[in-house]
Design an enzyme around this catalytic site. Structure first.
Site, PDB file in Angstrom:
ATOM      1  N   SER A  64      53.881  77.590   8.956  1.00  0.00           N
ATOM      2  CA  SER A  64      54.002  76.294   8.287  1.00  0.00           C
ATOM      3  C   SER A  64      54.117  75.170   9.311  1.00  0.00           C
ATOM      4  O   SER A  64      54.561  75.366  10.442  1.00  0.00           O
ATOM      5  CB  SER A  64      55.236  76.272   7.386  1.00  0.00           C
ATOM      6  OG  SER A  64      55.173  77.279   6.407  1.00  0.00           O
ATOM      7  N   GLN A  65      53.750  73.969   8.867  1.00  0.00           N
ATOM      8  CA  GLN A  65      53.904  72.758   9.674  1.00  0.00           C
ATOM      9  C   GLN A  65      55.394  72.558   9.987  1.00  0.00           C
ATOM     10  O   GLN A  65      56.237  72.738   9.105  1.00  0.00           O
ATOM     11  CB  GLN A  65      53.383  71.606   8.822  1.00  0.00           C
ATOM     12  CG  GLN A  65      53.432  70.276   9.449  1.00  0.00           C
ATOM     13  CD  GLN A  65      52.778  69.222   8.541  1.00  0.00           C
ATOM     14  OE1 GLN A  65      52.078  69.557   7.594  1.00  0.00           O
ATOM     15  NE2 GLN A  65      53.022  67.976   8.857  1.00  0.00           N
TER      16      GLN A  65
END
Ligand code: SAH
Length: 214
Positions: A64-65
């Protein structure tokens, strides 16, 4: 497993970037400043590791970011000693953030190759969450109840088992939606079968799939 001053400098910049995007929890920011995210990506992609972007980690999955990791972790209001269930181990990065915050982490991954790879990586990095190969829709009935549950894949609806496996006072953070984007939801369990539900904007996750995969 090399972490240089250059990496540390890039991490400081990343932390300032996500702070400027609104993350306030200093424990979350400290965890991100500490963990060598570049080691969770293939070595050939080091220059991408400290941009605030998601990234492919193999087996069709993504890490994930950083902003999204920070946002979900902040919503979870992690306290030292919290027993946390994560659904979607992926690269293991989110699990390490939770460990740095003092949580006892149980994490489930449905993809076998990823599960094996991440187990090896985290052992080398000397992080030791309890990792399970299984279907996150079922939670971990053998280890319930949990103070917190964090889902890091897009759930079409809120999984019932995960609500049940929360302690009273516990929280579930989950991106919910069937389309391209999902609504970030936080459920707080008041007592058995009574939940407060809050929404926190739109995000984009890989889908939470049923059953296990090789
Ligand atoms: N938390 C991860 C990012 C996860 S990406 C990190 O920090 O890198 C979402 C992950 O959820 C993928 O690895 C995917 O294989 C996994 N996943 C999808 N459906 C699942 C399910 N039903 N049970 C467990 N894991 C699942």
């Amino acid at each position: 497993m090399i972490d240089t001053y250059r990496h540390k400098g890039l991490r400081k910049k990343l932390v300032e970037d996500i702070r400027s995007k609104g993350i306030r929890d200093e424990d979350v920011l400290a965890a991100i400043e500490k963990i060598p995210r570049h080691l969770f990506l293939d070595s050939s992609f080091v220059e991408f590791a400290y941009q605030d972007k998601p990234f492919p980690i193999g087996s069709g999955q993504t890490i994930s970011q950083p902003y999204t990791v920070a946002f979900q972790t902040e919503l979870l209001e992690v306290k030292k000693g919290d027993k946390v269930l994560e659904i979607g181990t992926g690269s293991g990065y989110q699990a390490c953030v939770l460990i740095e915050m003092g949580a006892r982490v149980f994490s489930v991954e449905r993809h076998h190759a990823l599960f094996v790879r991440t187990k090896e990586l985290l052992a080398r990095l000397q992080y030791s969450p309890r990792l399970f190969y299984g279907d996150g829709y079922k939670g971990l009935p053998a280890f319930e109840p949990f103070d917190k549950v964090l889902v890091t894949a897009a759930a079409p609806t809120i999984p019932e088992a995960l609500k049940q496996q929360l302690k009273p006072g516990g929280m579930l953070v989950v991106p919910v939606g069937k389309g391209q984007t999902q609504t970030m939801k936080r459920l707080t369990k008041k007592e058995e079968d009574i939940f407060i539900e809050e929404d926190f904007g739109y995000f984009r996750f890989v889908p939470m799939l049923h059953d296990k995969a090789r």
